[in-house]
Design an enzyme around this catalytic site. Structure first.
Site, PDB file in Angstrom:
ATOM      1  CG  ASP A  48     -26.573   0.783  31.833  1.00 50.41           C
ATOM      2  OD1 ASP A  48     -27.004   1.425  30.871  1.00 50.41           O
ATOM      3  OD2 ASP A  48     -26.279   1.309  32.922  1.00 50.41           O
TER       4      ASP A  48
ATOM      5  NE  ARG B 223     -23.263  -1.099  42.179  1.00 51.66           N
ATOM      6  CZ  ARG B 223     -24.542  -1.339  42.064  1.00 51.66           C
ATOM      7  NH1 ARG B 223     -25.082  -2.402  42.653  1.00 51.66           N
ATOM      8  NH2 ARG B 223     -25.323  -0.537  41.366  1.00 51.66           N
TER       9      ARG B 223
ATOM     10  CG  ASP C 145     -22.060   1.711  41.091  1.00 53.74           C
ATOM     11  OD1 ASP C 145     -21.644   1.983  42.232  1.00 53.74           O
ATOM     12  OD2 ASP C 145     -23.261   1.579  40.818  1.00 53.74           O
TER      13      ASP C 145
ATOM     14  CB  SER D  93     -30.271   6.174  36.321  1.00 58.40           C
ATOM     15  OG  SER D  93     -29.250   5.275  36.718  1.00 58.40           O
TER      16      SER D  93
END
Length: 409
Positions: A18, A98, A127, A179
């Protein structure tokens, strides 16, 4: 957002699929803006190799690599271990990571006088919310660019095509395009064959598991490990004191070698859908289990039972991107109070994916062998139980009499 005003963008950069294509995409769609990449090192090890060269080659002006591993474990992971917080059995590996990453990105964006912050989270995942709520906590007026909510790319297959067309180097291919999210605490796997819950994960396929082996491939001989806790925080393994990062890394080795910490679940995402994930958390699973065992002898019943309710709420807050809130702060304060006596040693037997309690001791143990014994004792008068049962059962007795009087069945 007025794109003409966006001259400098700070990008949350992992070097994965990404974020690798986002750099050229930003320059194409935001007036050839300057892109400053920021990578938060939370223990993803080899994934950071060659990252600066890759970022610069694809158009970034510079790359920050911030070592957040110690902060990640000590300030985010261990407080949740103390709480016993799990989200549907998931040990929160991505959700933990995160907040510190997004916090540092916001700080760098302010230092660099950036016009916006960009992230590569999809519009289907958790996320995007975790990053953006953390950014709002530290840079509340900063515009946020989320390409997945703007561009025409619809799938990871199309992402790969875009990367190939723009000469962006990738470490994946179409056949192994899971992923993944990796840090020192865990590794997650999503996509491909895992999208069908009917498919068993390919645990024994070479290269699928990265932090350990499957239970079938683990040794036939058990491994014993003793973990010492101080106020709910693990501080030593087999009598050797360690810093937080070294301790987790060591338990990852022991757990991984014995097939510990594999989890295959269909979880309820914050955005409303169900999603199937396979997680590797070898060291984390050991720490959670050992802490849970230690609390069985160091917490009284009422505190332990109420704390389990609080743990579920905290897990939901962490999973749902609400780390930097007053409720999370209040819950963590409560948890810290409960951990004053959670000190001691726990021995676990690791065997082919199993963690078996092999002994627990604490100077603050509430377990009294003299009271609990089935043999003769001098401290417990069994005759006292008759009065207790009469009083404890009084509401039941009164209710039964009322039903009989009124012929209620």
């Amino acid at each position: 957002m007025d794109k003409s005003k966006i001259k400098k963008v700070v990008l949350a950069y992992s070097g994965g699929l990404d974020t690798s294509i986002i750099i050229p995409w930003l320059k194409e769609n935001y007036n050839n803006c300057e892109v400053i990449a920021v990578s938060g090192n939370v223990g993803q090890a080899d994934e950071l190799e060659g990252l600066e060269e890759k970022a610069l080659k694809t158009g970034a002006s510079k790359l920050y690599v911030e070592d957040l591993t110690k902060e990640f474990i000590e300030d985010y992971v261990f407080p949740c271990v103390q709480a016993g917080a799990k989200y549907e059995d998931y040990l929160l590996g991505t959700a933990f990571a995160r907040p510190p990453i997004a916090k540092r990105i916001a700080e760098i964006a302010l230092k660099e006088n950036a016009d916006a912050i960009c992230h590569g989270c999809t519009g289907k995942g958790n996320d995007q919310v975790r990053f953006e709520l953390a950014i709002k906590a530290f840079a509340p007026d900063m515009p946020i660019i989320a390409p997945w909510r703007e561009w025409d790319i619809k799938s990871r297959e199309e992402e790969i095509e875009y990367a190939e067309a723009h000469n962006v180097p990738l470490k994946i291919n179409r056949e192994t395009n899971y992923s993944k999210d990796k840090n020192i605490w865990h590794l997650s796997h999503e996509g491909l064959d895992l999208e069908d819950p009917a498919n068993e994960p390919l645990y024994n396929k070479p290269g699928f598991l990265e932090m350990g082996v499957s239970p079938e491939m683990a040794p036939d001989k058990p491994t014993y490990v003793k973990i010492h806790f101080e106020k709910g925080v693990p501080t030593a393994i087999d009598g050797v004191e360690m810093d937080a990062v070294s301790l987790v890394a060591k338990l990852n080795e022991l757990g991984g070698a014995n097939g510990i910490g594999l989890l295959d679940i269909v979880e309820n995402r914050l955005v409303g859908m169900k999603c199937r994930g396979v997680y590797e958390t070898p060291g984390g699973a050991i720490i959670y289990k050992a802490h849970e065992v230690l609390e069985t002898i160091t917490l009284d019943k009422e505190t332990a039972h109420y704390k389990s309710l609080v743990a579920q709420k905290l897990a939901e807050l962490v999973y749902n991107a609400q780390w930097f809130t007053s409720l999370t702060e209040a819950i963590l304060s409560f948890v810290k109070t409960t951990q004053k006596t959670v000190t001691g040693d726990v021995t676990l037997k690791l065997y082919k994916g199993n963690m078996i309690n092999a002994g627990v001791t604490s100077p603050y143990s509430l377990y009294d062998p003299e009271i609990a014994t089935f043999d003769e004792d001098e401290v417990y008068n069994q005759a006292d139980s008759a009065g207790f049962i009469n009083l404890y059962g009084l509401p039941t007795k009164v209710y039964a009499k009322m039903k009989a009087k009124n012929n209620i069945k």
